[in-house]
Design a protein around this motif. Structure first.
Motif, PDB file in Angstrom:
ATOM      1  N   GLY A  41      -4.367 -10.885   8.287  1.00 22.93           N
ATOM      2  CA  GLY A  41      -4.749  -9.608   7.700  1.00 22.93           C
ATOM      3  C   GLY A  41      -3.772  -8.991   6.722  1.00 22.93           C
ATOM      4  O   GLY A  41      -2.664  -9.479   6.485  1.00 22.93           O
ATOM      5  N   GLY A  42      -4.217  -7.875   6.189  1.00 23.51           N
ATOM      6  CA  GLY A  42      -3.391  -7.022   5.354  1.00 23.51           C
ATOM      7  C   GLY A  42      -3.883  -5.599   5.469  1.00 23.51           C
ATOM      8  O   GLY A  42      -5.093  -5.343   5.335  1.00 23.51           O
ATOM      9  N   GLU A  43      -2.967  -4.670   5.760  1.00 20.24           N
ATOM     10  CA  GLU A  43      -3.346  -3.257   5.821  1.00 20.24           C
ATOM     11  C   GLU A  43      -3.041  -2.591   4.494  1.00 20.24           C
ATOM     12  O   GLU A  43      -1.961  -2.780   3.921  1.00 20.24           O
ATOM     13  CB  GLU A  43      -2.623  -2.538   6.958  1.00 20.24           C
ATOM     14  N   LEU A  44      -3.990  -1.799   4.021  1.00 22.97           N
ATOM     15  CA  LEU A  44      -3.813  -1.101   2.751  1.00 22.97           C
ATOM     16  C   LEU A  44      -2.855   0.071   2.893  1.00 22.97           C
ATOM     17  O   LEU A  44      -2.644   0.611   3.986  1.00 22.97           O
ATOM     18  CB  LEU A  44      -5.156  -0.568   2.262  1.00 22.97           C
ATOM     19  N   LEU A  45      -2.286   0.484   1.769  1.00 31.47           N
ATOM     20  CA  LEU A  45      -1.548   1.734   1.718  1.00 31.47           C
ATOM     21  C   LEU A  45      -2.475   2.874   2.131  1.00 31.47           C
ATOM     22  O   LEU A  45      -3.695   2.797   1.948  1.00 31.47           O
ATOM     23  CB  LEU A  45      -0.994   1.964   0.313  1.00 31.47           C
ATOM     24  N   ASN A  46      -1.904   3.930   2.676  1.00 32.82           N
ATOM     25  CA  ASN A  46      -2.706   4.974   3.320  1.00 32.82           C
ATOM     26  C   ASN A  46      -3.760   5.616   2.417  1.00 32.82           C
ATOM     27  O   ASN A  46      -4.838   5.991   2.883  1.00 32.82           O
ATOM     28  CB  ASN A  46      -1.800   6.068   3.860  1.00 32.82           C
ATOM     29  N   SER A  47      -3.471   5.750   1.127  1.00 33.74           N
ATOM     30  CA  SER A  47      -4.378   6.500   0.255  1.00 33.74           C
ATOM     31  C   SER A  47      -5.318   5.617  -0.557  1.00 33.74           C
ATOM     32  O   SER A  47      -6.205   6.125  -1.240  1.00 33.74           O
ATOM     33  CB  SER A  47      -3.567   7.390  -0.697  1.00 33.74           C
ATOM     34  N   SER A  48      -5.133   4.307  -0.487  1.00 33.17           N
ATOM     35  CA  SER A  48      -5.923   3.417  -1.347  1.00 33.17           C
ATOM     36  C   SER A  48      -7.409   3.517  -1.086  1.00 33.17           C
ATOM     37  O   SER A  48      -8.223   3.557  -2.012  1.00 33.17           O
ATOM     38  CB  SER A  48      -5.455   1.974  -1.159  1.00 33.17           C
ATOM     39  N   ALA A  49      -7.801   3.548   0.181  1.00 31.51           N
ATOM     40  CA  ALA A  49      -9.220   3.528   0.537  1.00 31.51           C
ATOM     41  C   ALA A  49      -9.882   4.890   0.402  1.00 31.51           C
ATOM     42  O   ALA A  49     -11.061   5.042   0.724  1.00 31.51           O
ATOM     43  CB  ALA A  49      -9.392   3.008   1.963  1.00 31.51           C
TER      44      ALA A  49
END
Length: 557
Positions: free
Chosen positions: A61-69
């Motif tokens: 996996g990969g978690e996005l930066l907090n504001s990207s989504a």
């Protein structure tokens, strides 16, 4: 007016009834098939694994930066970039503030867009619900929650100051969060027709920052009441398996069968955290239970790592599902499937080991601190997690950050792990896998698989930033798959009656449609278990992307 004969009416009615019955049966069959295909966690011996479409699955996996989504427009170019890194699952937040900007008004545009875009890019999703709490505070609650402190009270510090964290015992706080979370789950059921969403993370790194517990009058009243019987029962029934922070607080205070929180656990900041953990767990469990009633997919919570030493709760969010509080959370939140390890620790292996407790599987949804210039450790940590700890998933944080560029070593590492996934998941259950990572105290200096002992060696010329790592899978009595980078692997017989050993063959290659496809046979100056399999020890021959997979055969005599 023309009359319809009675036999025709009966025929029409009968046809209609049959059609309705068929439709009803089709609906049941369709639902049944979908339920069978739902992501689920299965336990095989001591190993828990995620199953997707009825097959074991690793979250690479990969978690996005907090504001990207927070914006579909911002995400447009990110999907393809992340997929190009060979990520198979994206972890992204849906936050309450955007999801319910006005009370009772829900905005489904982001969840709809993200599910469609993930599916279009052949990616799975783990949804992170940033509801009442994120990183120990309540910044992602809607404005109508933040500003109404009478209806949605905040926790109080010991000095009476108001925190940024809404109450974990107030029913108005719970019910508002619960209503929004249920709406999110209902929407996922409606739009996720391809099984894109694998898991739900409920809240994020919960706990109270800056204090050991909530000192509001309401919380203090609960603190002075009796410890719930279900917690006492769990502790007494599992006494020898408890984490030290729970065991010592309980036993050193007399192993009492009833009493207030301080009466049972003593007067201590750790007692405050036990109290907080219980009520956080109970709150989150109600969301998990309600969500599963709507869409029964796995749930987890993630933990801010509780630093050791002489530090006390509040330095990390007090009461969160950190490794010190695992027993409390396992008791108070039975509908949470995994207590997950956000692992930014310089002692990565020790932190991971702390979470493998009482059948809690390892899931690392966040790792590799970009703010500490640490991203190249992602590849070694992924291999180490899946091989040594039999992890269900691994995910570096901020996968969409520019530091994870198109030639980052995570790309090749994830390609190899995806290729080996069927072997890894099978070997995890059969206990025929192990892995190692240079510079980590928890990494094995040597280990046995089958009748052979393996010993990793990192003593080769390479740039100092490159750390050796690898995993070994036993595929038959004397055959092994070995993959990794920047190390050599020694071997020896583990059989006293046949104490000598010899390397018979080494092939470099990969698996294609489940079958080994040899790229070349290694011999001569290259012969040995070397990653990469280059002929000479030259520093320029070892670089971050040089991840190799070997198939070897050994002989004992």
């Amino acid at each position: 007016m023309k009359r319809i004969q009675l036999p025709i009416i009966f025929t029409l009615l009968l046809t209609l009834l049959v059609a309705c019955n068929n439709a009803k049966n089709y609906s049941k069959s369709d639902n049944s098939a979908r339920n069978l295909a739902l992501p689920m966690i299965k336990e095989s011996g001591d190993v828990k694994q995620l199953y997707v479409n009825n097959e074991p699955f690793l979250i690479i996996g990969g978690e996005l930066l907090n504001s990207s989504a927070s914006s579909a427009e911002h995400m447009k170019d990110i999907w393809a970039k992340v997929r190009a890194l060979n990520v198979n699952t994206v972890l992204l937040p849906i936050n309450w503030q955007q999801f319910e900007p006005k009370e009772g008004t829900f905005d489904y545009s982001l969840i709809d867009s993200h599910i469609k875009s993930a599916n279009d890019n052949n990616l799975k999703l783990v949804i992170l619900w940033f509801g009442s709490w994120k990183n120990g505070e309540s910044h992602y609650t809607p404005d109508w929650v933040k500003t109404d402190m009478e209806r949605f009270p905040r926790m109080l510090f010991k000095d009476g100051k108001i925190s940024n964290t809404i109450s974990n015992i107030n029913t108005d706080c719970l019910n508002a969060d619960l209503k929004a979370y249920k709406k999110l789950m209902e929407r996922i059921v409606q739009v996720d027709k391809n099984g894109t969403v694998l898991m739900m993370q409920i809240e994020n790194e919960v706990g109270l920052l800056g204090g050991t517990r909530d000192f509001s009058p309401e919380a203090t009243k609960l603190f002075n009441q009796q410890v719930p019987n279900e917690l006492i029962k769990y502790i007494t029934n599992n006494l020898n398996k408890l984490k030290p922070n729970i065991y010592e607080q309980y036993v050193n205070n007399g192993s009492k069968k009833q009493g207030t929180w301080e009466g049972v656990f003593g007067k201590s900041p750790h007692t405050d955290e036990i109290f907080m953990a219980w009520y956080y767990a109970k709150y989150v469990n109600q969301l998990a239970e309600a969500g599963k009633a709507i869409y029964n997919i796995p749930t987890f919570v993630n933990a801010w790592d509780a630093s050791g030493g002489n530090l006390i709760p509040g330095v990390w969010p007090s009461g969160g599902p950190n490794y010190l509080m695992l027993d409390i959370w396992q008791t108070g939140a039975p509908n949470i499937d995994i207590l997950a390890n956000d692992n930014y620790s310089p002692k990565f292996g020790l932190s991971a080991k702390n979470f493998v407790h009482n059948k809690n599987p390892l899931l690392v949804p966040e790792a590799c601190a970009i703010w500490m210039n640490d991203t190249i450790s992602a590849a070694p940590k992924a291999f180490f997690s899946f091989g040594h700890f039999k992890a269900m998933g691994f995910s570096p944080f901020g996968i969409d950050h520019h530091t994870y560029h198109s030639t980052h070593s995570i790309k090749k590492a994830y390609e190899v792990l995806e290729n080996l996934m069927p072997l890894i998941t099978k070997a995890q259950v059969e206990d025929k896998i192990n892995s190692f990572m240079e510079g980590d105290e928890a990494s094995p200096a040597s280990f046995q698989l089958g009748g052979f002992i393996f010993k990793p060696d990192y003593n080769l010329q390479k740039d100092s930033i490159i750390k050796g790592y690898g995993l070994i899978i036993q595929i038959s009595e004397d055959e092994f798959i070995i993959s990794g980078n920047a190390c050599n692997v020694g071997y020896a017989s583990a059989d006293s009656s046949k104490p000598d050993s010899q390397l018979l063959s080494v092939e470099e290659g990969k698996f294609v449609d489940g079958k080994w496809k040899k790229k070349r046979t290694i011999n001569g100056d290259e012969f040995g278990i070397k990653l990469p399999p280059n002929p000479y020890n030259i520093a320029s021959d070892v670089y971050l992307n040089n991840i190799s997979t070997l198939k070897i055969k050994l002989f004992k005599y």
